[in-house]
Each structure stands twice: as structure tokens, then as C-alpha cells.
Design a protein around this motif. Structure first.
Motif, mmCIF file in Angstrom:
data_model
loop_
_atom_site.group_PDB
_atom_site.id
_atom_site.type_symbol
_atom_site.label_atom_id
_atom_site.label_comp_id
_atom_site.label_asym_id
_atom_site.label_seq_id
_atom_site.Cartn_x
_atom_site.Cartn_y
_atom_site.Cartn_z
ATOM 1 N N SER A 216 30.317 33.792 29.827
ATOM 2 C CA SER A 216 30.722 33.140 31.071
ATOM 3 C C SER A 216 31.815 33.962 31.726
ATOM 4 O O SER A 216 32.979 33.883 31.335
ATOM 5 C CB SER A 216 31.220 31.723 30.774
ATOM 6 O OG SER A 216 31.677 31.124 31.946
ATOM 7 N N SER B 202 35.586 27.273 37.606
ATOM 8 C CA SER B 202 34.385 27.745 36.927
ATOM 9 C C SER B 202 33.534 26.584 36.438
ATOM 10 O O SER B 202 32.306 26.567 36.596
ATOM 11 C CB SER B 202 34.773 28.648 35.750
ATOM 12 O OG SER B 202 35.486 29.775 36.200
ATOM 13 N N GLU C 19 29.787 25.435 37.688
ATOM 14 C CA GLU C 19 28.666 25.317 36.758
ATOM 15 C C GLU C 19 28.003 23.946 36.857
ATOM 16 O O GLU C 19 26.781 23.822 36.817
ATOM 17 C CB GLU C 19 29.164 25.549 35.316
ATOM 18 C CG GLU C 19 29.566 26.977 35.010
ATOM 19 C CD GLU C 19 28.348 27.878 34.856
ATOM 20 O OE1 GLU C 19 27.221 27.348 34.759
ATOM 21 O OE2 GLU C 19 28.514 29.104 34.873
ATOM 22 N N LYS D 199 24.302 23.313 38.092
ATOM 23 C CA LYS D 199 23.339 22.632 37.217
ATOM 24 C C LYS D 199 22.666 21.484 37.958
ATOM 25 O O LYS D 199 21.451 21.279 37.860
ATOM 26 C CB LYS D 199 24.064 22.104 35.983
ATOM 27 C CG LYS D 199 23.151 21.393 34.998
ATOM 28 C CD LYS D 199 23.940 20.755 33.884
ATOM 29 C CE LYS D 199 24.804 19.637 34.456
ATOM 30 N NZ LYS D 199 25.497 18.892 33.382
ATOM 31 N N ALA E 25 21.774 26.217 37.365
ATOM 32 C CA ALA E 25 22.267 26.506 36.023
ATOM 33 C C ALA E 25 21.860 25.379 35.114
ATOM 34 O O ALA E 25 21.700 24.243 35.548
ATOM 35 C CB ALA E 25 23.788 26.644 36.039
ATOM 36 N N THR F 17 23.242 24.575 31.937
ATOM 37 C CA THR F 17 24.318 23.903 31.215
ATOM 38 C C THR F 17 25.648 24.565 31.502
ATOM 39 O O THR F 17 25.706 25.625 32.113
ATOM 40 C CB THR F 17 24.092 23.974 29.690
ATOM 41 O OG1 THR F 17 24.023 25.341 29.323
ATOM 42 C CG2 THR F 17 22.839 23.259 29.267
ATOM 43 N N ILE F 18 26.661 23.919 31.046
ATOM 44 C CA ILE F 18 27.977 24.555 31.022
ATOM 45 C C ILE F 18 28.179 25.115 29.637
ATOM 46 O O ILE F 18 28.158 24.373 28.664
ATOM 47 C CB ILE F 18 29.085 23.538 31.307
ATOM 48 C CG1 ILE F 18 28.851 22.865 32.645
ATOM 49 C CG2 ILE F 18 30.458 24.174 31.247
ATOM 50 C CD1 ILE F 18 29.837 21.774 32.902
ATOM 51 N N GLN F 19 28.341 26.424 29.583
ATOM 52 C CA GLN F 19 28.541 27.081 28.302
ATOM 53 C C GLN F 19 27.468 26.666 27.301
ATOM 54 O O GLN F 19 27.735 26.228 26.197
ATOM 55 C CB GLN F 19 29.934 26.755 27.738
ATOM 56 C CG GLN F 19 31.070 27.261 28.580
ATOM 57 C CD GLN F 19 31.377 28.709 28.274
ATOM 58 O OE1 GLN F 19 30.786 29.295 27.378
ATOM 59 N NE2 GLN F 19 32.275 29.278 29.023
#
Length: 963
Positions: free
Chosen positions: A487, A534, A538, A542, A547, A549-551
Motif C-alpha cells: 500500500s 489513504s 481505499e 472499494k 478496490a 479491500t483495505i490492506q
């Protein structure tokens, strides 16, 4: 592991180099050997021959003493002295309007003309032992006395007022701070010293002194000089601050004692036709928080009071006190009592106090001190005619001699010559005294050079070791599996690099050094802001389908933290086979099989939108709460210099009228600690949880007892060991928790549980030693670690092996933890000033203070309390790394790249600013603020480097034992 111990060896070579550098940088003061005598007193220029001899003295010569000695001894304006030193007595305690009602007798004398009041200005460091030396020798002690004041004082070999009075046959008695008895052994006919470091006692220690005073006053003929050093006021400052109501009651107590001494001596003077003088002053002041050691106005300025009907002033200075130097007292007392001035005294005469002398005697003592200062300047190399310009002290002294001689030879027609001579002598004294104060020592460049070389050799070796881990070593990777991109690695890497550079550049400015906390608050705020943006981007991406997912998704789990992912046995064996078949891989990276643990796996179900949406809301909520918590932490304790006196949350909670609120918030903060410990630790252990809760309950019990005492509810019972039982029970809880963890490991129970016990014991001890309002600062720091690094910033991701990319991310995570650790140091109210050290924390649970063992315990507790913030962040970061190692290996021989990366990064980050700061302070060694700003920062840099070294060494031993 050989690499780890090599790293520690290189680190401590750096530490050794720093100590060698300190030996050269904090130099030995240049001084004249030997002791003063009446032979040092020059004669008055009563005829042309003596004038010629005095005018031809070469003050640059090793032997510049006139061959013609003074025919008459110095006049004795007073015959009996009582010197009352009150620890922590700052000038506004006497001269501020809101304190006038606390000292009615003293102000009665000031307004009636029977006393003279001045503001005495002390030089750094504002600590008791250096200030006692300054008061008695008249010189500015070396800055190395900061370190010596933590140890037992040794005999003062330098010429001083007490020694001269003793040699002159004066009978001296002393009662109070035992620093005096150690500095002047065998000089007091009667004495009783008490420890000044036992700061929780602010009643009995002063009562003991007063009892001895009453006994001495029954027989005033039995002493010529009495020295008293009361320490209760300073102790109140340490435990309750300068605005505590206990300050008022202590000042009233001191006023009453002084009144008793004054009235008794005045009665004795009337009967015996003697002349007594009472001098009241403080060794140093204190900040509003009650500490001292720095260079703020309240720490340096103390009152200097001379009480006697024999004091006669031409002008009323009781309303606006004149400022004098603290070292001026030595020479002034010497001439008032007919004693030789100590050989290294740099002070001027306080001229209003010699006005009762005859004009001829006034000029003689002024001539004597001017001659003395010029002699000292010549011996120390300070006397350089070119540096003084038009105001040359030698020329002024010569003019004073001429006017002095003219006045003595033609007193009937040369009245104006008296004023001319007096003015010339006073001007000469001022110039040379000021120069002497700032040219008292020389640097030892040999030690500085050796220290610099050793420091940079060790630093270079640590840097190479760090680079070896980060840039050279590569763990085997599974190239067949797709790997998600990091990321924004460039963004975070740039942030970490720029932040480190910004902090390094800030060390170039004295203002930034004083306000260093602003740099760390800025860096951590910037990181949180970027992290917030950030995560929001995200989440929005999403939702829009950009996107997934987050991380890699919001993980739900049954156990452990969201930073772990454990592979199954077959997959680990496959990776192990590939790793061992790859000959290019360093043989030190060794991987073994893992047991399948399905309960530890993270799961993410894309088909269930409800929980996912709830996770989004939860993540955003945690982010916002983290930002708010960080902002509150900044306002909790104001520190530095510029805004330290402005009110903050801690000040509001510590106000006497908010005592119930402080008690309630303290209780809530302890409950929050218990909850956060359950969130931070990994296993559910009922025994540990129970002992921690009991320990926290004892902490609350102890602090409640202390707060009641500070409100005055328990002072009369004379028990200075306030809350001794609950404090000891709290210590017992810490020992039980730590001991249980060691016992479990010896039974080969999970190392993770052992770490949980270590973390719990450290946090429990922190709660006991911290002041009640600062427990909330600990709560906020623990929450920030959990929210940011456990939930929002997962570094160690799903692979059970570590690629070069992941090592870089571990370095990033460690760097950010270091930033927050530095920020937390200041969030507890610490700064780069010695005044921010909380001495009272070292005496929690102590009923007495005698012996080397107690001294060692006190120092360890003070150091631990001062560095609680960095210790907590470093401990949690190291614990997570060890925990990850445990999750990925069942072999003690497993080489842990993540753990090594964390160790080497902490070592590299810690010694980098210190190594560069040595170069900076060498260049700034003649800067105006070298002793007030740059030197204290050097001491704190050294202390931080040693503390981090001790933490890394302890963590190395623990990690080897646990894993």
C-alpha cells in the motif's frame, strides 16, 4: 544469534565513545589552587609608594601579590551570622503580591528598613549541590556536577567561605540537607544532616531542623555562625507543584522560624553589644510543576534577604528588588565578617550592604575584590586587553586606585574622589566578573576527538549491519503465488526518510531543541493524516468497485491480532523445500514446518455485505478516534520553554478544587488500562487478569492516600510514608505477574504468554509510578498503538516467510513506532530540560532512604518513569516481532529476519541523531546557549542512547530465551 550480538557490541562501542566525548566536553573548571589568607589583601593606596606598587602589578604574572601587605585587617561589620537556605524558594514566593500574606514578618522588616531584599540569579544547572558550591565558593560549578549530584557529595577541596570561617576560629553549627556535611566534613562544631532526596517527607524533616534551632537559640553565645538548609518546600514542589496550597502553609512556617531567630538574636545583641545578620535565600527555584535543574526564570531566580537593623540603604529597594548574581553573596559575606575572599570567587560586592562602613573602608574592600578578580582573571587566562574594548577593567582599576589615593591623602578637599573611586572599582568588578563566569573552563580536545572517533566507528558498524538486514539479505519467496502490491510503499518510505531528515535538521537550532516536541508532534500528526486519507480513499474506492479491500480486506478473527496469518503444514513444507533447494539463499535463513491452526486464520467473506459495511464504519471510527486522541495527548502536558507556563489539561486536573475530578478520572484511567491490556495481549489468562486488577486497585488506593495528604488531611500524624501499604502491594503485584511469566516459560508454556506477562508487569509498574493525571497519557498511548499498528497498519502480512519487500515494511513500521515513542516521551511532560524529571516517582512506596541499595532503586525508578513512553512503544513493537517469530517457527535455531530488522532499525535510529549531534555541539561549543540548551540536550541524548541500548540488550536476551 551471532548477528544480534555483533550489533549490540557495535552499539555499545558507540555508547563508550559518547562517554569519552562527555569527559572532554564537560571540562574540569580552571581554578586557583590553595587557600586565601589575609596576605592576599592588598593595602590601601595611602601614599605614593604603595600606589606605585599597586599600579605596577602585572596580573598576567604567576606572582602578582604586592610585597607590601595591608596594615589593617578587614573591618568586621557583623559578628554573628545565621544563613537560612530554603530549598526551592523562588523569588515570587517572597516578592509577589499574592504571597505577601504568607511572610508577614519578613515583609514587615523590608518595609521598615530593617532588611534588604534582592533577587539572586543562579546559573545552570539549578540543582542543590552545584548551588551550594556556588554559594560557598563564589564560583560557577562545572556542568559535570549534574551527574555528581546524583551521587553522594564528596568533600569540597576548593577554597570556600565555610573553610575560611573555620580557619579564623569561628564556631559553626549546621542543621538540614546533609549535602553540606559531606561537602564540609569536620567544619561544623555541631551538626545534624538529613537526606534531601526523600521527597515524600516535607514535614518531619523541617520539624527536626527547627527543633535543633530552638536548642541553639537558648545559648546564642555558643556559636558564631549557624547554617540551616530547609528542604520541605522543595519536596512539596516535587510532589504537588508550585501552586499547591501546601506551599502557603510551608512559607508561613518558614516565616515563623525566621521571626523566632530574629527576635532572639536582637535580644542577644542588645545584651552583648554584638551585631547579628540573618541571610535568607534559596539554593534554586522551581517550575510551576515543582521541578528544577533548567534555566527558566522561576528556576534561576531566588530571593536574597539580609535581615538586621544594622542594614542601612540609601534608597528603598523593597518594592523593586535589585538583581544580583548568586555568587555575589560569597565575597559580600566575606568582607562583612572580615574574612578573606575565597580564591576562586567570581562575584561582585553587593554595594548597598557595605554602606555602613566608613568611606575609607568601603573603598578598601572594593579595591580588595577588584584586585582579587583581576588576579583570578590573570591566572585563568581570561584577562585579554583586546577583548574589552573601551571598558577595560585594568584601566578602570587603575583609575580607581588614583582616585582612591587622592581621597585618602586629601579627604578634606577631595570628596568627589570617593565617588569616582567607588564607581571605577564597581565597574571594573562587573566587567571582569561577567567575563570570568563565561570563561571558567577549557575543553579537552583529546578526549573529545577519541570519543568522536569511537562513536562514529560504532555508528558506521551499526549502519552497515542495518543495511545488511534491509538491503542484502533475502528470504526465499514463493514466486508461483500472486502477491499483492504494498500500500503506497513509496509514499511511506518518502515520509519516513523526510521525517528523519527534518528532525536531524531541527537539531541545528536552539529554539527547535527547546521545542523538540513540536517536531515529533508534527511528524506523527502528518503520518496519521496520510493514513486517514489513504484508508478513506481505499474505502471509497472499494464502494465504487475500484478496490476490493483495505490492506487485503477487513479481517474477522477468532483469536490473536489482525497482523498474523498462519499457514498450513503442507504449504509450509513446500516453501521449506524450495528454500533449501535455492543455493543462492543465505544459509542463515532457516525455515521449519508449522502446525495447522485453523482457529488462528483470518476470514473474509465477500458475500456478507452487512459485516463488511460494519467493518468499514468501525475502521473509520477508529481512525477518527485516533486523530482525536493524538490531539488530546498534545494538550495534556505542555512542555518545552515557550508555552510551558500556559495551562494544560494536566494543570486543570491538578488544581486543588478539582481533586475529586482527578480521583474519578484516575479511577477511569486505571479501568481503561485493564481493558487495553486485554486488547493488546494475546491470550486469555484469568490468573494474570486477576492479579493485574488487584494491582491496579492498590495503585488507586495508594494515589488516593497521597491526594488526601496533599489536601492536608493527613499531615498532622507525622507519617511521611504516605500510602506505604498499598504501594508495596502494587509492587508485589508487579513481581507476581513478572514471576508468573518466568515460571510459565520454565515449564515450557507458550512464549506468547510470557510476553503477555512482561507487558502487563511493565504497564502495571508504570501506573504506580506515574502521577494520577498522567495515567491517561499512558492510556492514550496504548490506544494509539493498538489502533494504528494493530488494526490500521498491519505490516507483517499473510506470508509466513519474509521477502525483501516485507523487511522494508517492517523497517517502516519500526521507524514509525520510534517516532511515536519519541512523541510519547514529551507527551508525559518531559522535555530537554533537567527540570522536567519527576524525582518524586523514585520514592513511591519508600519509608526511609539510607544506603546504596535504596539510592540505586530510586535512580532506576526515576529513569523508568522518565522514559516510560519510549519504553512502552519499543516494548510493544519488539513483542509483536517476537510474537510473529513464534507464529512462524517452532525451532529455537530459526533465524528471524523480522526480529533482526526491528532490532537493527531501533539501534540505527537511536544512535544516528546522537552521532551527528556530537559534531553539531562541537561546532556550537562557544555558542551563547551552549550550557543552557545544547549541553542538557547532549545529556538527554546520552541517556536515551543508554536506555535504548539497555532495552535492546534485555529484549535480545528475552527473545533468545522465549523463542
Amino acid at each position: 544469534m551471532k548477528f544480534k550480538w555483533r550489533l549490540m557490541c557495535f552499539y555499545f562501542i558507540t555508547v563508550l565513545g559518547i562517554f569519552v566525548y562527555l569527559k572532554g566536553f564537560f571540562p574540569v573548571k580552571i581554578s586557583r589552587v590553595g587557600f586565601s589568607s589575609e596576605d592576599d589583601i592588598p593595602p590601601a593606596p595611602s601614599d605614593s609608594d604603595i600606589l606605585l606598587q599597586l599600579s605596577s602589578v602585572d596580573f598576567h604574572s604567576p606572582d602578582n601579590t604586592p610585597t607590601v601587605k595591608s596594615k589593617d585587617p578587614l573591618p568586621k561589620n557583623f559578628t554573628k551570622l545565621v544563613l537560612v537556605v530554603i530549598n526551592g524558594l523562588r523569588e515570587d514566593f517572597v516578592f509577589a503580591s499574592h504571597h505577601l500574606h504568607n511572610l508577614p514578618f519578613i515583609h514587615k522588616l523590608l518595609l521598615g528598613g530593617d532588611a534588604a531584599g534582592f533577587i539572586s540569579r543562579a546559573e545552570a544547572p539549578t540543582l542543590t549541590m552545584p548551588r551550594i558550591k556556588a554559594l560557598m565558593t563564589g564560583s560557577v560549578p562545572g556542568y559535570a556536577d549534574v551527574i555528581l549530584s546524583l551521587d553522594a557529595a564528596k568533600e569540597l577541596k576548593e577554597d570556600n567561605f565555610i573553610r575560611n570561617a573555620f580557619s579564623a576560629g569561628r564556631s559553626i553549627v549546621f542543621y538540614g540537607d546533609d549535602t553540606w556535611t559531606r561537602l564540609h566534613p569536620g567544619k561544623f562544631k555541631r551538626q545534624n544532616g538529613v537526606s534531601s532526596f526523600f521527597v515524600t517527607d516535607y514535614t518531619e524533616v523541617d520539624k527536626n531542623i527547627t527543633q535543633h534551632v530552638k536548642t541553639e537559640l537558648n545559648y546564642p553565645d555558643h556559636f558564631d555562625m549557624m547554617v540551616l538548609h530547609y528542604i520541605g518546600l522543595g519536596h512539596i514542589g516535587h510532589i504537588a507543584g508550585a501552586k499547591s496550597p501546601l506551599i502557603d502553609s510551608k512559607l508561613k512556617e518558614m516565616d515563623f522560624v525566621i521571626q523566632q531567630i530574629y527576635e532572639t538574636l536582637q535580644k542577644h545583641d542588645a545584651e552583648k553589644n554584638s551585631r547579628s545578620l540573618i541571610v535568607v535565600t534559596g539554593d534554586h527555584g522551581m517550575t510551576d510543576k515543582g521541578s528544577h535543574g533548567g534555566t527558566t526564570h522561576h528556576e534561576r531566580n531566588t530571593p536574597l534577604l539580609f535581615l538586621s537593623p544594622k542594614i542601612s540603604l540609601e534608597s528603598d529597594i523593597s518594592d523593586i528588588p535589585t538583581e544580583v548574581q548568586q555568587i555575589d553573596l560569597t565575597s559580600t559575606l566575606s568582607v562583612l565578617f572580615g574574612l578573606p575572599i575565597p580564591r576562586n570567587s567570581m562575584g561582585k560586592l553587593i554595594t548597598p550592604l557595605i554602606q555602613r562602613l566608613s568611606p575609607a573602608d568601603q573603598l578598601h574592600v572594593l579595591e580588595y575584590n577588584s584586585h582579587h578578580l583581576l588576579t583570578l582573571a590573570g591566572k585563568t587566562g581570561t584577562l585579554d586587553k583586546e577583548q574589552f574594548g573601551f571598558a577595560n577593567p585594568l584601566q578602570l582599576y587603575g583609575e580607581g586606585l588614583l582616585s582612591h589615593a587622592t581621597y585618602l591623602q586629601h579627604q578634606d578637599i577631595a570628596d568627589n574622589k570617593f565617588e569616582d573611586a567607588k564607581k571605577s572599582y564597581v565597574s571594573s568588578q562587573k566587567i571582569i566578573s561577567d567575563e570570568l563566569m563565561y570563561n571558567i573552563a577549557s575543553y579537552n580536545y583529546m578526549y573529545m576527538g577519541i570519543g568522536m572517533v569511537l562513536t562514529w566507528l560504532g555508528y558506521f558498524a551499526v549502519a552497515v549491519s542495518w543495511g545488511q538486514i534491509v538491503l542484502i539479505h533475502k528470504a526465499p519467496t514463493n514466486t508461483d503465488e500472486p502477491r499483492d502490491a504494498p500500500s503506497s510503499p513509496v509514499t511511506w518510505g518518502v515520509l519516513a526518510t523526510l521525517g528523519t531528515i527534518v528532525h536531524g535538521m531541527s537539531l541545528l537550532s536552539s529554539s527547535f531543541l527547546e521545542e523538540e516536541h513540536q517536531t515529533w508532534y508534527f511528524l506523527t500528526t502528518t503520518f496519521l493524516a496520510i493514513l486517514f486519507c489513504s484508508v478513506i480513499m481505499e474505502i471509497v474506492g472499494k464502494k465504487l468497485g475500484m478496490a476490493e479491500t483495505i490492506q487485503k480486506g477487513f479481517f474477522s478473527r477468532k483469536k490473536s491480532s489482525p497482523t498474523r496469518k498462519v499457514r498450513g503444514k503442507e504449504e509450509s513444507m513446500e516453501l521449506l523445500h524450495r528454500a533449501k533447494s535455492d543455493e543462492s539463499v543465505d544459509s542463515t535463513w532457516d525455515f521449519v514446518e508449522l502446525e495447522t491452526n485453523t482457529e488462528e486464520e483470518f476470514t473474509f467473506d465477500k458475500t456478507k455485505k452487512g459485516p463488511q459495511n460494519d467493518s468499514d464504519i468501525h475502521i473509520v471510527g477508529v481512525l477518527i478516534a485516533s486523530l482525536i486522541a493524538h490531539r488530546v495527548l498534545r494538550a495534556w502536558n505542555r512542555t518545552g520553554i515557550q508555552y510551558v507556563d500556559l495551562p494544560d489539561i494536566g494543570d486543570w486536573l491538578n488544581r486543588p478544587d478539582n481533586s475529586p475530578i482527578l480521583g474519578l478520572t484516575h479511577l477511569i484511567s486505571l479501568i481503561s488500562i485493564a481493558i487495553l491490556l486485554e486488547m493488546i495481549t494475546n491470550g486469555k489468562d484469568i490468573w494474570r487478569r486477576g492479579v493485574v486488577w488487584v494491582g491496579l486497585g492498590c495503585v488507586f488506593w495508594y494515589r488516593s492516600a497521597v491526594m488526601r495528604a496533599l489536601r492536608g488531611e493527613e499531615i498532622s500524624n507525622g507519617d511521611h510514608a504516605i500510602g506505604l501499604l498499598p504501594a508495596l502491594l502494587s509492587y508485589l503485584s508487579v513481581v507476581l505477574v513478572l514471576g508468573r511469566g518466568i515460571f510459565l516459560k520454565s515449564r515450557k508454556i507458550s512464549g506468547t504468554k510470557t510476553m503477555d506477562y512482561i507487558i502487563s508487569s511493565v504497564i502495571l509498574l508504570s501506573c504506580l509510578l506515574l502521577r494520577p493525571h498522567n495515567v491517561w497519557a499512558l492510556v492514550i498511548n496504548l490506544y494509539l498503538y493498538w489502533s494504528v499498528f494493530r488494526l490500521l497498519w498491519p505490516i507483517v502480512e499473510e506470508d509466513s516467510t519474509y521477502s525483501n519487500l516485507q523487511i522494508g515494511k517492517i523497517v517502516l513500521r519500526t521507524t514509525l513506532c520510534y517516532w511515536f515513542g519519541q512523541m510519547s516521551y514529551f507527551s508525559f511532560g518531559n522535555s530537554n530540560s533537567l527540570a522536567s524529571i519527576d524525582v518524586s516517582s523514585g520514592f513511591v512506596g519508600m519509608s526511609h532512604h539510607t544506603g546504596t541499595l535504596e539510592d540505586s532503586i530510586v535512580r532506576c525508578l526515576i529513569i523508568f518513569t522518565t522514559y516510560i513512553g519510549p519504553m512502552t512503544w519499543t516494548m510493544l513493537c519488539l513483542a509483536d516481532s517476537v510474537d510473529v517469530t513464534l507464529q512462524n517457527s517452532t525451532s529455537k535455531q530459526y533465524s528471524r529476519p523480522a526480529l533482526l530488522a526491528v532490532f537493527s532499525t531501533f539501534a540505527f535510529l537511536r544512535i544516528t541523531p546522537t552521532a551527528f549531534y556530537l559534531i553539531l555541539i562541537t561546532a556550537m561549543r562557544y555558542h551563547q546557549f551552549v550550557w543552557s540548551v545544547f549541553a542538557p540536550k547532549l545529556l538527554f541524548e546520552t541517556a536515551s542512547t543508554v536506555i535504548y541500548g539497555a532495552m535492546l540488550l534485555a529484549a535480545s536476551i528475552a527473545a533468545k530465551w522465549i523463542t
